[in-house]
Design a protein around this motif. Structure first.
Motif, PDB file in Angstrom:
ATOM      1  N   MET A   1       0.842  -1.169   0.000  1.00 43.51           N
ATOM      2  CA  MET A   1       0.000   0.000   0.000  1.00 43.51           C
ATOM      3  C   MET A   1       0.892   1.238   0.000  1.00 43.51           C
ATOM      4  O   MET A   1       2.027   1.196   0.426  1.00 43.51           O
ATOM      5  N   ALA A   2       0.391   2.350  -0.439  1.00 40.63           N
ATOM      6  CA  ALA A   2       1.167   3.588  -0.483  1.00 40.63           C
ATOM      7  C   ALA A   2       1.532   4.003   0.937  1.00 40.63           C
ATOM      8  O   ALA A   2       0.770   3.799   1.873  1.00 40.63           O
ATOM      9  N   GLU A   3       2.714   4.578   1.085  1.00 36.99           N
ATOM     10  CA  GLU A   3       3.131   5.038   2.396  1.00 36.99           C
ATOM     11  C   GLU A   3       3.705   6.432   2.282  1.00 36.99           C
ATOM     12  O   GLU A   3       4.146   6.855   1.222  1.00 36.99           O
ATOM     13  N   LEU A   4       3.692   7.142   3.403  1.00 38.32           N
ATOM     14  CA  LEU A   4       4.188   8.505   3.411  1.00 38.32           C
ATOM     15  C   LEU A   4       5.711   8.521   3.480  1.00 38.32           C
ATOM     16  O   LEU A   4       6.315   7.756   4.217  1.00 38.32           O
ATOM     17  N   THR A   5       6.310   9.404   2.698  1.00 37.90           N
ATOM     18  CA  THR A   5       7.747   9.612   2.763  1.00 37.90           C
ATOM     19  C   THR A   5       7.996  11.095   2.889  1.00 37.90           C
ATOM     20  O   THR A   5       7.294  11.903   2.278  1.00 37.90           O
ATOM     21  N   PRO A   6       8.981  11.510   3.704  1.00 43.75           N
ATOM     22  CA  PRO A   6       9.227  12.938   3.875  1.00 43.75           C
ATOM     23  C   PRO A   6       9.855  13.556   2.639  1.00 43.75           C
ATOM     24  O   PRO A   6      10.636  12.935   1.950  1.00 43.75           O
ATOM     25  N   ARG A   7       9.482  14.798   2.342  1.00 45.63           N
ATOM     26  CA  ARG A   7      10.068  15.543   1.232  1.00 45.63           C
ATOM     27  C   ARG A   7      10.071  17.003   1.637  1.00 45.63           C
ATOM     28  O   ARG A   7       9.063  17.677   1.525  1.00 45.63           O
ATOM     29  N   GLY A   8      11.181  17.467   2.140  1.00 44.68           N
ATOM     30  CA  GLY A   8      11.225  18.833   2.639  1.00 44.68           C
ATOM     31  C   GLY A   8      10.351  18.917   3.868  1.00 44.68           C
ATOM     32  O   GLY A   8      10.466  18.126   4.790  1.00 44.68           O
ATOM     33  N   ASN A   9       9.460  19.885   3.894  1.00 47.57           N
ATOM     34  CA  ASN A   9       8.545  20.051   5.016  1.00 47.57           C
ATOM     35  C   ASN A   9       7.190  19.409   4.763  1.00 47.57           C
ATOM     36  O   ASN A   9       6.255  19.619   5.513  1.00 47.57           O
ATOM     37  N   LEU A  35      -5.784  -7.958 -11.528  1.00 45.36           N
ATOM     38  CA  LEU A  35      -6.955  -7.672 -10.688  1.00 45.36           C
ATOM     39  C   LEU A  35      -8.115  -8.606 -10.986  1.00 45.36           C
ATOM     40  O   LEU A  35      -8.883  -8.967 -10.087  1.00 45.36           O
ATOM     41  N   GLU A  36      -8.237  -8.998 -12.249  1.00 51.45           N
ATOM     42  CA  GLU A  36      -9.362  -9.851 -12.629  1.00 51.45           C
ATOM     43  C   GLU A  36      -9.300 -11.226 -11.979  1.00 51.45           C
ATOM     44  O   GLU A  36     -10.298 -11.931 -11.918  1.00 51.45           O
ATOM     45  N   SER A  37      -8.146 -11.607 -11.454  1.00 52.11           N
ATOM     46  CA  SER A  37      -8.011 -12.928 -10.834  1.00 52.11           C
ATOM     47  C   SER A  37      -8.263 -12.902  -9.324  1.00 52.11           C
ATOM     48  O   SER A  37      -8.267 -13.947  -8.688  1.00 52.11           O
ATOM     49  N   ILE A  38      -8.499 -11.714  -8.756  1.00 50.46           N
ATOM     50  CA  ILE A  38      -8.735 -11.612  -7.313  1.00 50.46           C
ATOM     51  C   ILE A  38     -10.225 -11.804  -7.051  1.00 50.46           C
ATOM     52  O   ILE A  38     -11.054 -11.015  -7.510  1.00 50.46           O
ATOM     53  N   ARG A  42     -12.529  -7.800  -0.631  1.00 52.03           N
ATOM     54  CA  ARG A  42     -11.673  -7.000   0.268  1.00 52.03           C
ATOM     55  C   ARG A  42     -10.261  -6.867  -0.318  1.00 52.03           C
ATOM     56  O   ARG A  42      -9.685  -5.793  -0.344  1.00 52.03           O
ATOM     57  N   ALA A  43      -9.745  -7.982  -0.786  1.00 55.52           N
ATOM     58  CA  ALA A  43      -8.410  -7.971  -1.397  1.00 55.52           C
ATOM     59  C   ALA A  43      -8.413  -7.171  -2.693  1.00 55.52           C
ATOM     60  O   ALA A  43      -7.470  -6.434  -2.986  1.00 55.52           O
ATOM     61  N   LEU A  44      -9.493  -7.305  -3.466  1.00 61.89           N
ATOM     62  CA  LEU A  44      -9.610  -6.553  -4.718  1.00 61.89           C
ATOM     63  C   LEU A  44      -9.652  -5.054  -4.450  1.00 61.89           C
ATOM     64  O   LEU A  44      -8.949  -4.279  -5.110  1.00 61.89           O
ATOM     65  N   LEU A  45     -10.428  -4.640  -3.463  1.00 60.78           N
ATOM     66  CA  LEU A  45     -10.498  -3.225  -3.112  1.00 60.78           C
ATOM     67  C   LEU A  45      -9.137  -2.718  -2.635  1.00 60.78           C
ATOM     68  O   LEU A  45      -8.691  -1.645  -3.048  1.00 60.78           O
ATOM     69  N   THR A  52      -4.508   2.671  -7.663  1.00 59.88           N
ATOM     70  CA  THR A  52      -5.028   4.024  -7.882  1.00 59.88           C
ATOM     71  C   THR A  52      -4.091   5.052  -7.265  1.00 59.88           C
ATOM     72  O   THR A  52      -3.733   6.050  -7.902  1.00 59.88           O
ATOM     73  N   GLN A  53      -3.667   4.825  -6.041  1.00 61.76           N
ATOM     74  CA  GLN A  53      -2.758   5.750  -5.375  1.00 61.76           C
ATOM     75  C   GLN A  53      -1.410   5.808  -6.084  1.00 61.76           C
ATOM     76  O   GLN A  53      -0.822   6.888  -6.232  1.00 61.76           O
ATOM     77  N   ALA A  54      -0.943   4.671  -6.541  1.00 57.74           N
ATOM     78  CA  ALA A  54       0.344   4.634  -7.239  1.00 57.74           C
ATOM     79  C   ALA A  54       0.278   5.405  -8.552  1.00 57.74           C
ATOM     80  O   ALA A  54       1.190   6.170  -8.879  1.00 57.74           O
ATOM     81  N   PHE A  55      -0.800   5.217  -9.303  1.00 61.21           N
ATOM     82  CA  PHE A  55      -0.934   5.931 -10.574  1.00 61.21           C
ATOM     83  C   PHE A  55      -1.099   7.430 -10.350  1.00 61.21           C
ATOM     84  O   PHE A  55      -0.561   8.233 -11.105  1.00 61.21           O
ATOM     85  N   ARG A  56      -1.844   7.825  -9.327  1.00 59.43           N
ATOM     86  CA  ARG A  56      -1.990   9.253  -9.023  1.00 59.43           C
ATOM     87  C   ARG A  56      -0.651   9.867  -8.647  1.00 59.43           C
ATOM     88  O   ARG A  56      -0.305  10.958  -9.108  1.00 59.43           O
ATOM     89  N   ALA A  57       0.097   9.171  -7.786  1.00 55.01           N
ATOM     90  CA  ALA A  57       1.404   9.679  -7.382  1.00 55.01           C
ATOM     91  C   ALA A  57       2.345   9.767  -8.576  1.00 55.01           C
ATOM     92  O   ALA A  57       3.083  10.750  -8.729  1.00 55.01           O
ATOM     93  N   ALA A  58       2.296   8.771  -9.451  1.00 54.31           N
ATOM     94  CA  ALA A  58       3.148   8.785 -10.643  1.00 54.31           C
ATOM     95  C   ALA A  58       2.753   9.925 -11.569  1.00 54.31           C
ATOM     96  O   ALA A  58       3.614  10.618 -12.126  1.00 54.31           O
ATOM     97  N   ALA A  59       1.459  10.152 -11.733  1.00 56.11           N
ATOM     98  CA  ALA A  59       0.995  11.242 -12.599  1.00 56.11           C
ATOM     99  C   ALA A  59       1.398  12.594 -12.019  1.00 56.11           C
ATOM    100  O   ALA A  59       1.867  13.478 -12.752  1.00 56.11           O
ATOM    101  N   ASP A  60       1.250  12.767 -10.708  1.00 55.09           N
ATOM    102  CA  ASP A  60       1.648  14.026 -10.068  1.00 55.09           C
ATOM    103  C   ASP A  60       3.135  14.281 -10.255  1.00 55.09           C
ATOM    104  O   ASP A  60       3.555  15.396 -10.571  1.00 55.09           O
TER     105      ASP A  60
END
Length: 121
Positions: A1-9, A35-38, A42-45, A52-60
């Protein structure tokens, strides 16, 4: 799962690892990161949320790099600098958006507080 990492402040989400899919799986339009095999919802979500978080972070992050590149290309100290119109054409943006991205990139390169969370639009 996505985790927080420090970057400046600021805190920045570090995306879950995106595993590259084999060419055979990627060629199947119904296949998407397995995903189609899950079967367990709960695991699928959980996995879909991670992606979703990974793609958003990559896009940002990609937008930040676009902005820095635009700012560098528009730098008046460069003999080969580009106009906002030239940058817009290369990036398939409007000229107004290119100007905003150049400013956003300049802010990022100066290290302006909170620049990583500014939407240039």
């Amino acid at each position: 799962m996505a985790e927080l990492t420090p970057r400046g402040n600021e805190q920045r989400l570090r995306p879950a690892p995106l595993l590259f899919e084999p060419a055979q799986a990627a060629s199947d339009p119904e296949h998407f990161f397995d995903l189609e095999s899950i079967d367990d919802p709960r695991a699928l979500l959980a996995r879909a949320t991670e992606l979703t978080q990974a793609f958003r972070a990559a896009a940002d992050r990609a937008v930040e790099f676009q902005a820095m590149a635009a700012a560098q290309l528009a730098d008046p100290r460069r003999f080969d600098r580009l106009t906002a119109a030239d940058i817009a054409e290369r990036a398939d943006w409007t000229e107004d958006y290119a100007k905003k991205m150049v400013e956003f990139g300049r802010d990022l390169m100066r290290g302006v507080e909170g620049a990583g969370h500014v939407d240039p639009v």
